[in-house]
Every structure is written in C-alpha cells, then in structure tokens.
Design an enzyme around this catalytic site. Structure first.
Site, PDB file in Angstrom:
ATOM      1  N   ARG A 138      -1.347  -4.688   6.199  1.00  0.00           N
ATOM      2  CA  ARG A 138      -2.112  -4.802   7.444  1.00  0.00           C
ATOM      3  C   ARG A 138      -3.397  -3.990   7.422  1.00  0.00           C
ATOM      4  NH1 ARG A 138       1.952  -2.868  11.885  1.00  0.00           N
ATOM      5  NH2 ARG A 138       2.352  -1.334  10.223  1.00  0.00           N
ATOM      6  N   TYR A 191      19.076  -3.429  11.730  1.00  0.00           N
ATOM      7  CA  TYR A 191      18.350  -3.328  10.464  1.00  0.00           C
ATOM      8  C   TYR A 191      19.237  -3.820   9.323  1.00  0.00           C
ATOM      9  CZ  TYR A 191      16.031  -1.371   6.356  1.00  0.00           C
ATOM     10  OH  TYR A 191      15.431  -1.222   5.127  1.00  0.00           O
ATOM     11  N   ASN A 250       8.267  -7.320   0.099  1.00  0.00           N
ATOM     12  CA  ASN A 250       8.634  -5.925   0.312  1.00  0.00           C
ATOM     13  C   ASN A 250       8.367  -5.440   1.734  1.00  0.00           C
ATOM     14  OD1 ASN A 250       8.992  -2.943  -0.503  1.00  0.00           O
ATOM     15  ND2 ASN A 250       6.873  -3.019   0.211  1.00  0.00           N
ATOM     16  N   LYS A 291      18.892  -7.174   6.796  1.00  0.00           N
ATOM     17  CA  LYS A 291      18.890  -7.078   5.338  1.00  0.00           C
ATOM     18  C   LYS A 291      20.074  -7.840   4.732  1.00  0.00           C
ATOM     19  CE  LYS A 291      15.127  -4.728   4.780  1.00  0.00           C
ATOM     20  NZ  LYS A 291      13.949  -5.356   4.147  1.00  0.00           N
ATOM     21  N   THR A 350       0.792  -1.229   0.000  1.00  0.00           N
ATOM     22  CA  THR A 350       0.000   0.000   0.000  1.00  0.00           C
ATOM     23  C   THR A 350       0.823   1.277   0.000  1.00  0.00           C
ATOM     24  OG1 THR A 350      -0.221  -0.164   2.412  1.00  0.00           O
ATOM     25  CG2 THR A 350      -2.021  -1.065   1.070  1.00  0.00           C
ATOM     26  N   ASP A 365      -0.704  -9.441   8.922  1.00  0.00           N
ATOM     27  CA  ASP A 365       0.408  -8.840   9.666  1.00  0.00           C
ATOM     28  C   ASP A 365       1.543  -9.856   9.687  1.00  0.00           C
ATOM     29  OD1 ASP A 365       2.202  -7.686  11.387  1.00  0.00           O
ATOM     30  OD2 ASP A 365       0.775  -7.392  13.034  1.00  0.00           O
ATOM     31  N   ILE A 410       7.812   1.409  -2.024  1.00  0.00           N
ATOM     32  CA  ILE A 410       8.299   0.513  -3.065  1.00  0.00           C
ATOM     33  C   ILE A 410       7.243  -0.521  -3.424  1.00  0.00           C
ATOM     34  CG2 ILE A 410      10.039  -1.237  -3.607  1.00  0.00           C
ATOM     35  CD1 ILE A 410      11.988   0.336  -1.827  1.00  0.00           C
ATOM     36  N   THR A 442       9.502   7.352   0.729  1.00  0.00           N
ATOM     37  CA  THR A 442       8.333   6.549   1.070  1.00  0.00           C
ATOM     38  C   THR A 442       7.899   6.941   2.484  1.00  0.00           C
ATOM     39  OG1 THR A 442       9.574   4.746   2.115  1.00  0.00           O
ATOM     40  CG2 THR A 442       9.326   4.660  -0.286  1.00  0.00           C
ATOM     41  N   VAL A 480      14.812   5.959  -0.337  1.00  0.00           N
ATOM     42  CA  VAL A 480      13.684   6.106  -1.258  1.00  0.00           C
ATOM     43  C   VAL A 480      12.608   6.926  -0.545  1.00  0.00           C
ATOM     44  CG1 VAL A 480      12.008   4.930  -2.723  1.00  0.00           C
ATOM     45  CG2 VAL A 480      14.209   3.845  -2.214  1.00  0.00           C
TER      46      VAL A 480
END
Length: 257
Positions: free
Chosen positions: A33, A148, A86, A152, A10, A59, A13, A183, A181
């Site tokens: 979600r 984080y 994503n 990744k 939603t 979720d 990306i 977002t 990015v």
C-alpha cells in the site's frame, strides 16, 4: 529470467521473499500500500542484485486493489512465474470485541484476495504449463482460536484443494504456515510480544529458504521449522475439545495483550 510477484512485500516475510528471490536472479513485481516504501525497496533490490523490480501500489482490502493485481497476474506478455500471497494482518481483541468492519476487511485480504489472485495467476500458469504459488497462512490455522486462525485455515484448505485439482498441470501450490516471526505484524496490530518466549520466534530469511525448498519438492503444505513441526504433531493427536481449551489459555498468555 523469471518473474515473481509478492504482495505485502515491504516488510517481514514478504520482504524476506523479495530479498531471496532477487538474490537468486528473479525479476520482481512488488505489491503493497505504501508507494514510498515500495519505490525505496525496488531501488535497493535493483541496485544490489541487478534485477528489474516493478512497483504496484494496491490495497488488497479493496476491490480496486485486488483487481489491479489480478490484471497484472493475467498479463500474458509479462508473465509471472511465482506468486507469493503474503499480505495480511491481525486484529487485536477477541471475537465480538473487534468491529465487524475490521473482521470483514481481514477476510477480504486473507480469503477473497488470495482466491482471486491465485485464480488469476494459476489460469495463466496452467496455459504455459509451469508456475508456482505460495499462500502464506499460519500455524494458527490448526488450532480452534479466533477469526484470524479461521481465515488462515481457509487459506490452507483452499491451497491444498486447488493443488490437487491442478496436479499434473505443471503448476505448484503450497500453503506456508509459520509460527511467530519477528516482523512488523504484531506492532501494526497493537499486540504486545514481550510475553512470547524467545524459542518461539523464527527468522524470516531462514523461513523463506525452507519454504522455497519445500515448494521445489512439490509439497502443498510447509511448516518450516522443527520446533513448530513438533508442535503441530502434538496438535494432530490432541482431542479438539481439549485443544480448544489449551489454545484459549495459550492465546491469553502469548497472544494479543
């Protein structure tokens, strides 16, 4: 007509993938979600492009959510030809400043969900002899900074390893590693972005175009911008000890505030 399933569809990306794939004529399974936003997105894409847009509220920080999506990916009567993993988020704060429950929730979404959904999708794809998976990681995977980036880095290593194991099966896997990015990602994490230079920001739609081109070429790793390709080239030749110091200072300058 093929079908693509996109998690975290939603915004950001994920929404860019949905727009591009719908424009290319793919039916969609949209996963997030927020049921209201999913329904609005599905209606818009159906009305604009004439594709079928199925909604799946889940979720991925919960076992129930992961299992619901895995079940959909395993449905042989309604096959999914492309999976885009994503969904993801960041935690504001350094290691030990973030509550353990939040760290474990991030690992659930970034690692466990990616493993389980990729496995469900590729098992069905291997049987059919075709399909593709894009696992969205980050350039943070290549620098020693924070949990984080560590999560990744796992996505990158897992995806490239699985791609080798499935070579020749007709199933393609690729880790997508964007930089900054524009977002909702940083806003949701409570991270300030005013200190990030304009040249470091990427456009989500252009990023998706580059990623899909790399997937079509059979690449297992996509860093979809010349600026970040150049930065990653420098990272490769920089000693790890020095890189750790640089990434820590850069994180304090350009990272969460």
């Amino acid at each position: 007509m093929t079908t693509a399933l996109i998690t975290g569809s939603t915004a950001g990306i994920g929404a860019a993938f949905a727009r591009r794939l719908a424009a290319d004529g793919h039916d969609l399974v949209l996963v997030a979600r927020d049921s209201k936003r999913l329904r609005e997105q599905a209606t818009e894409l159906h009305d604009r492009h004439g594709v079928e847009a199925e909604v799946l509220t889940a979720d991925l920080a919960t076992d129930e959510g992961i299992e619901a999506v895995a079940t959909r990916l395993s449905d042989r009567k309604k096959p999914v030809d492309l999976l885009v993993n994503n969904a993801g988020f960041g935690n504001k704060g350094r290691y030990l400043d973030v509550p353990m429950a939040d760290e474990l929730r991030m690992l659930k979404v970034h690692c466990e969900a990616v493993l389980r959904l990729t496995s469900a999708a590729t098992e069905a794809m291997r049987t059919r002899g075709r399909g593709g998976v894009v696992n969205v990681a980050s350039v943070a995977a290549f620098v020693p900074r924070g949990t984080y980036g560590a999560s990744k880095a796992w996505v990158v290593q897992f995806t490239q390893g699985a791609a080798r194991d499935l070579a020749g099966s007709g199933v393609r896997l690729m880790a997508l590693c964007p930089g900054f990015v524009r977002t909702e990602f940083h806003e949701r994490a409570g991270m300030g972005t005013d200190n990030i230079p304009n040249w470091m920001w990427l456009d989500a739609d252009k990023l998706v175009s580059a990623a899909l081109a790399d997937l079509a070429r059979g690449r297992t790793l996509s860093v979809p911008d010349p600026r970040y390709k150049a930065l990653m080239g420098v990272v490769k030749v920089t000693p790890r000890a020095l890189l750790g110091g640089i990434s820590s200072r850069t994180g304090r300058r350009y990272g969460p505030q």
